[in-house]
Design an enzyme around this catalytic site. Structure first.
Site, short mmCIF file in Angstrom:
data_model
loop_
_atom_site.label_atom_id
_atom_site.label_comp_id
_atom_site.label_asym_id
_atom_site.label_seq_id
_atom_site.Cartn_x
_atom_site.Cartn_y
_atom_site.Cartn_z
N SER A 131 -21.07 16.52 -6.78
CA SER A 131 -22.30 17.17 -7.60
C SER A 131 -23.47 16.41 -7.20
O SER A 131 -23.96 16.74 -6.12
CB SER A 131 -21.53 16.81 -8.98
OG SER A 131 -22.18 18.02 -9.50
N GLU A 172 -19.00 22.64 -2.03
CA GLU A 172 -18.56 23.15 -3.46
C GLU A 172 -19.46 23.20 -4.21
O GLU A 172 -20.54 22.85 -4.11
CB GLU A 172 -17.88 21.95 -3.86
CG GLU A 172 -18.55 20.80 -3.90
CD GLU A 172 -19.09 20.86 -5.16
OE1 GLU A 172 -17.90 21.48 -6.27
OE2 GLU A 172 -20.06 20.24 -6.28
N HIS A 215 -15.23 21.08 -8.19
CA HIS A 215 -15.56 20.92 -9.95
C HIS A 215 -14.43 21.69 -10.53
O HIS A 215 -14.23 23.07 -10.83
CB HIS A 215 -16.95 21.92 -10.23
CG HIS A 215 -18.66 21.08 -10.26
ND1 HIS A 215 -18.66 20.43 -8.84
CD2 HIS A 215 -18.60 20.19 -11.17
CE1 HIS A 215 -19.61 20.20 -9.03
NE2 HIS A 215 -19.97 19.78 -10.38
#
Length: 300
Positions: free
Chosen positions: A110, A205, A271
């Site tokens: 992330s 992502e 995620h």
């Protein structure tokens, strides 16, 4: 290929840090018992308790915490517990030579994408794109098993046995796998930490971004000429986009369908409750026809 890092053994000590958003330390219980289950001891960084507005301590404190973990010869791996935002604020001040002198596992995803890019390039090391420790209660058993790649050199083979995959463009690619969170990759453009894509397989992502916003980020990658010399593209989890998968695939096809490189979507990397951890900077093969991604081990 980037240099691999020494593997873990049961009984090793690892460091736990927060380099981005602030942590609620009372919610750390599950993370610590997970490390216990892996047979690891841990040292908890000062940033876990720290608070500086929305960050886990001031930039100086987060930087110091990271440097101390890298310097400490006892510590064999550094696990980031939380993402959010903030790692880019310390990227410029990190002593990357320290990572080269004390190569060790660096794990997170992330917001940590920014530091993955930086450490891959400036310390020439493999890093690990995997679930943040604060989320171990929300990931499935397979995702937890992926931590075992840190204990012995295991080649990762991702096939449709893990999740259904969609070929957007055919072909076979070989190259280092790099990337991570799309927004953080785009925010690196124009900085000295700009993601390097030439001859590489790019993983992307994202979470909670609408299709128009994803479109805008892909457009920036395109205009920054980041798609021109890619070897292949691995499309990970795009969750909470506010639309169906068909619209997302259509957008991906529009950007990636005519590049003349293999592009495969549907990888549970990102995620989601399944978040398959992979070593960034390791050599990989993406075969779009067979729908298989093979990645060499990140540890030695």
């Amino acid at each position: 290929m980037k240099s691999t890092v020494p593997h873990l053994q049961k009984g090793d000590t690892v460091g736990i840090v927060a380099l981005s958003s602030l942590v609620e330390p009372e919610k750390l219980g599950e993370a610590l018992s997970f490390l216990d289950d892996l047979g690891l001891h841990y040292i908890i960084g000062d940033t876990i308790q720290a608070k500086h507005a929305y960050l886990a301590g001031s930039d100086e404190m987060r930087l110091t915490d990271l440097h101390e973990m890298v310097r400490n010869p006892e510590i064999k791996a550094i696990f980031c517990v939380k993402g959010g935002y903030g790692s880019a604020r310390i990227a410029e001040k990190i002593d990357y030579a320290l990572f080269e002198e004390h190569p060790k596992i660096f794990w997170g995803f992330s917001d940590l994408t920014y530091l993955h890019c930086a450490i891959n390039e400036y310390a020439n090391l493999v890093t690990f794109h995997g679930p943040l420790l604060m989320s171990v209660g929300r990931i499935d058993e397979l995702s937890k098993k992926m931590f075992l790649q840190l204990f012995s050199p295991i080649e990762i083979q991702y096939t449709e046995e893990i999740s259904p995959l969609t070929t957007i463009a055919n072909g076979v690619a070989r190259g280092q796998i790099i990337g991570g969170n799309l927004r953080r990759l785009v925010s690196s453009i124009g900085t000295k930490f700009e993601v390097r894509t030439e001859g590489r397989i790019l993983l992307i992502e994202e979470i909670a971004e609408s299709i128009p916003r994803i479109d805008s980020m892909l457009q920036q990658l395109k205009q920054a000429r980041k798609l021109e010399q890619l070897a292949g593209i691995v499309i990970g989890s795009f969750t909470q986009t506010g639309t169906d998968e068909a619209a997302l695939l259509m957008l991906m096809k529009e950007y990636f369908g005519e590049l003349g490189i293999p592009v495969v979507a549907g990888f549970k990397i990102g995620h989601d409750t399944t978040n398959i951890a992979i070593p960034l900077g390791a050599d990989a093969i993406l075969d779009a026809q067979e729908k298989v991604l093979k990645i060499l081990p990140g540890v030695h």
